[in-house]
Design an enzyme around this catalytic site. Structure first.
Site, PDB file in Angstrom:
ATOM      1  N   CYS A   1      32.061  39.557 -81.393  1.00  0.00           N
ATOM      2  CA  CYS A   1      31.036  39.147 -82.359  1.00  0.00           C
ATOM      3  C   CYS A   1      29.689  39.294 -81.654  1.00  0.00           C
ATOM      4  O   CYS A   1      29.480  40.252 -80.928  1.00  0.00           O
ATOM      5  CB  CYS A   1      31.286  37.721 -82.853  1.00  0.00           C
TER       6      CYS A   1
ATOM      7  N   ARG B   1      24.536  43.055 -89.889  1.00  0.00           N
ATOM      8  CA  ARG B   1      24.387  43.196 -88.443  1.00  0.00           C
ATOM      9  C   ARG B   1      25.313  44.300 -87.922  1.00  0.00           C
ATOM     10  O   ARG B   1      24.922  45.064 -87.042  1.00  0.00           O
ATOM     11  CB  ARG B   1      24.698  41.868 -87.747  1.00  0.00           C
TER      12      ARG B   1
END
Length: 277
Positions: free
Chosen positions: A231, A178
């Site tokens: 995050c 990611r």
């Protein structure tokens, strides 16, 4: 800062103390807002109360991201409802090694709200069961509401504008894939904040799902004079902040909106590249 972890055996012993800790079960599943409650109802540590990621540890999703912080007033009401006070220790747990969402609860209680004694159950519910701890179905009488009025540390977190303009090292707790922009299963844009480095929250744990030792974490965690943790939505970033606490290092500040807020504004830059060393 005091000890931030507690073992399953230590928790079992502490439940017999004159003032036992208040145990908060933070289990959750992303994409299923009712899963945490169902998991708690299916079996939980005796005396523990359910603390919900989406309803208690976050405000409604929107411009602030998928898990924006609740207002201090809303979180104070939650703590009072649960009977949380600075006179009683608190233990938080989940079943993902603290990643979902015990570390978030720890950060909100200990760092943001300033509770003096909050610990994360190392290894979570799995460690509790491996140590012979029982799970119960019944809900014991919860403590009466508290009157605690926390003094929130507004400097413990940064907003998107401050992250954009600041010089802090940005540490991304998402997976390498990611971070690099090779995969993005949740948010509409792939990649990372320019200048960030990747420290997946899972890297803080050993094969048994417990936190690595302080010396190992101290050697592995990214270094800089000032660090901001982020995050996908400000949840697993708290796991990295907890790892810094275990390592005895200064705590990074949290960017609560994280990637899910960052990409809502198309003017904010996006990087897609390998992690820099």
């Amino acid at each position: 800062m005091r000890q931030v972890l507690i073992t399953a055996n230590e928790l079992a012993e502490s439940l017999h103390n004159r003032v036992p800790p208040l145990v908060l079960d933070c289990r959750a599943r992303l994409g299923d807002g009712d899963a945490g409650r169902r998991l708690w109802e299916a079996g939980h540590v005796p005396g523990s109360l359910h603390l919900d990621l989406d309803r208690d540890l976050a405000a409604a999703p929107g411009e602030g991201g998928r898990h924006p912080l609740p207002t201090p007033e809303a979180f104070t009401a939650t703590l009072q409802r649960l009977g949380v006070s600075p006179d009683r220790p608190v233990v938080v747990l989940d079943d993902m090694g603290g990643q979902l969402a015990a570390a978030r609860a720890w950060w909100m209680l200990a760092v943001w709200a300033g509770h003096p004694d909050v610990r994360v159950l190392d290894g979570g519910l799995h460690a509790w069961q491996e140590a012979g701890g029982e799970l119960v179905l019944e809900q014991e009488a919860s403590p009466g509401p508290s009157q605690w009025q926390p003094i929130f540390d507004t400097g413990a977190c940064l907003d998107a504008d401050r992250v954009f303009s600041g010089r802090e090292l940005k540490v991304d707790a998402r997976s390498e894939e990611r971070f690099r922009g090779e995969a993005e299963p949740i948010d509409p844009v792939a990649g990372h904040i320019p200048g960030a480095v990747c420290r997946p929250s899972a890297a803080n744990l050993n094969e048994a799902g417990r936190f690595k030792g302080a010396e190992t974490l101290e050697a592995e965690l990214p270094r800089d004079d000032a660090i901001v943790a982020y995050c996908g939505s400000g949840v697993t970033a708290c796991h990295n902040i907890l790892a810094y606490a275990i390592a005895g290092r200064p705590l990074p500040r949290l960017y609560p909106g994280s990637w899910s807020e960052w990409v809502r504004d198309p003017s904010r830059p996006v990087a897609r590249s390998t992690n820099r060393s």
